[in-house]
Design a protein around this motif. Structure first.
Motif, short mmCIF file in Angstrom:
data_model
loop_
_atom_site.label_atom_id
_atom_site.label_comp_id
_atom_site.label_asym_id
_atom_site.label_seq_id
_atom_site.Cartn_x
_atom_site.Cartn_y
_atom_site.Cartn_z
N TRP A 1 0.88 -1.17 0.00
CA TRP A 1 0.00 0.00 0.00
C TRP A 1 0.91 1.21 0.00
CZ3 TRP A 1 -0.52 -3.76 3.88
CH2 TRP A 1 0.15 -3.49 5.07
N PRO A 2 0.40 2.40 -0.18
CA PRO A 2 1.27 3.57 -0.29
C PRO A 2 2.25 3.68 0.88
CG PRO A 2 -0.93 4.17 -0.95
CD PRO A 2 -1.01 2.77 -0.37
N GLY A 3 3.53 3.68 0.55
CA GLY A 3 4.59 3.86 1.53
C GLY A 3 5.09 2.60 2.19
N MET A 4 4.38 1.46 2.05
CA MET A 4 4.76 0.22 2.71
C MET A 4 5.11 -0.84 1.67
SD MET A 4 5.26 -2.37 4.60
CE MET A 4 4.31 -3.85 4.34
N TRP A 5 6.32 -1.35 1.75
CA TRP A 5 6.84 -2.30 0.76
C TRP A 5 7.31 -3.57 1.44
CZ3 TRP A 5 7.57 -1.06 -4.55
CH2 TRP A 5 7.20 0.24 -4.89
N ASN A 6 7.15 -4.68 0.73
CA ASN A 6 7.71 -5.96 1.14
C ASN A 6 8.86 -6.26 0.19
OD1 ASN A 6 7.94 -9.01 0.95
ND2 ASN A 6 6.61 -8.75 2.72
N VAL A 7 10.04 -6.53 0.73
CA VAL A 7 11.20 -6.85 -0.11
C VAL A 7 11.51 -8.34 0.02
CG1 VAL A 7 12.17 -4.53 -0.06
CG2 VAL A 7 12.84 -6.17 1.69
N TRP A 8 12.07 -8.90 -1.04
CA TRP A 8 12.36 -10.33 -1.06
C TRP A 8 13.66 -10.58 -1.82
CZ3 TRP A 8 12.85 -12.40 -5.88
CH2 TRP A 8 12.26 -11.70 -6.94
#
Length: 180
Positions: free
Chosen positions: A74-81
Motif C-alpha cells: 500500500w502507499p509507503g509500505m513495501w515488502n522486499v524479497w
C-alpha cells in the motif's frame, strides 16, 4: 585458469527468476515454501515477477544466481524479497552493493517510509545479510508458516536511511529496477 566475470544485473523476468527458484538454497526453499500453498518454483517465479514493481536478477558468468525485488503493499509500505542459489557467494558482494544503492534508495525515492521482510527463524544466513543491509528485527511471529514455522520480521524505516546515492548511481539504479 578460468576467471569469473564481474556479476551483472539482468532484468526481473519469469525465465531468469525460474532458474534461481528451481535451484534455491535450502534455507530459501524452506523459508519461501513455508508461506505458499505449493512448492512449485515456476509458480513462485511467475508470482514474484507479477507482484514486484522493482527488481533484478544477479548473474555470474551469464547464469542467474540471485533474484530480488520489492512489492508495494500500500502507499509507503513495501515488502522486499530475495532468493538465491548455492552460488550466492559469487555474487554476494555485488548484490549487496546493488541492494544498498539501488533497491533501498529507489524505494525511498518512490515514497517508501517502511520496507519489511519476513524470514524463517532458521535462516541465519538471510538474517545476517538483512542486518548488514541495515534492517532491524521488529517482531517474532510464532506459527506463521504453513507448518507452524516461526518467522522474524526485519524492517527498514526510511527516516533513518543514511545513504543518498549520486545522481549517476541513482539513474542507473532506477533503470535497473523500475518495472512500471
Amino acid at each position: 585458469m578460468h576467471l569469473m566475470a564481474e556479476p551483472v544485473l539482468l532484468p526481473l523476468t519469469e525465465a531468469f527468476v525460474a532458474v534461481v527458484a528451481r535451484a534455491m538454497r535450502e534455507g530459501d526453499r524452506l523459508e519461501v515454501f513455508a508461506t505458499r500453498f505449493d512448492d512449485d518454483p515456476d509458480a513462485l517465479a511467475r508470482d514474484l515477477v507479477a507482484m514486484s514493481r522493482f527488481g533484478a536478477v544477479v548473474a555470474a558468468d551469464g547464469d542467474p544466481v540471485a533474484a530480488m525485488g520489492a512489492v508495494e503493499c500500500w502507499p509507503g509500505m513495501w515488502n522486499v524479497w530475495m532468493i538465491a542459489t548455492d552460488r550466492w557467494p559469487l555474487v554476494a558482494r555485488s548484490a549487496t552493493r546493488w541492494a544498498r544503492i539501488a533497491v533501498l534508495s529507489v524505494l525511498a525515492k518512490a515514497g517508501a517510509h517502511r520496507c519489511e521482510c519476513k524470514s524463517i527463524e532458521s535462516h541465519e544466513t538471510a538474517h545476517r545479510w538483512l542486518r548488514h543491509l541495515g534492517a532491524e528485527v521488529e517482531a517474532v511471529h510464532r506459527d506463521f508458516g504453513r507448518n507452524r514455522e516461526t518467522f522474524i520480521t526485519f524492517v527498514w524505516r526510511f527516516d533513518h536511511v543514511r545513504h543518498v546515492p549520486s545522481q549517476q548511481t541513482e539513474g542507473a539504479a532506477t533503470a535497473a529496477t523500475d518495472r512500471r
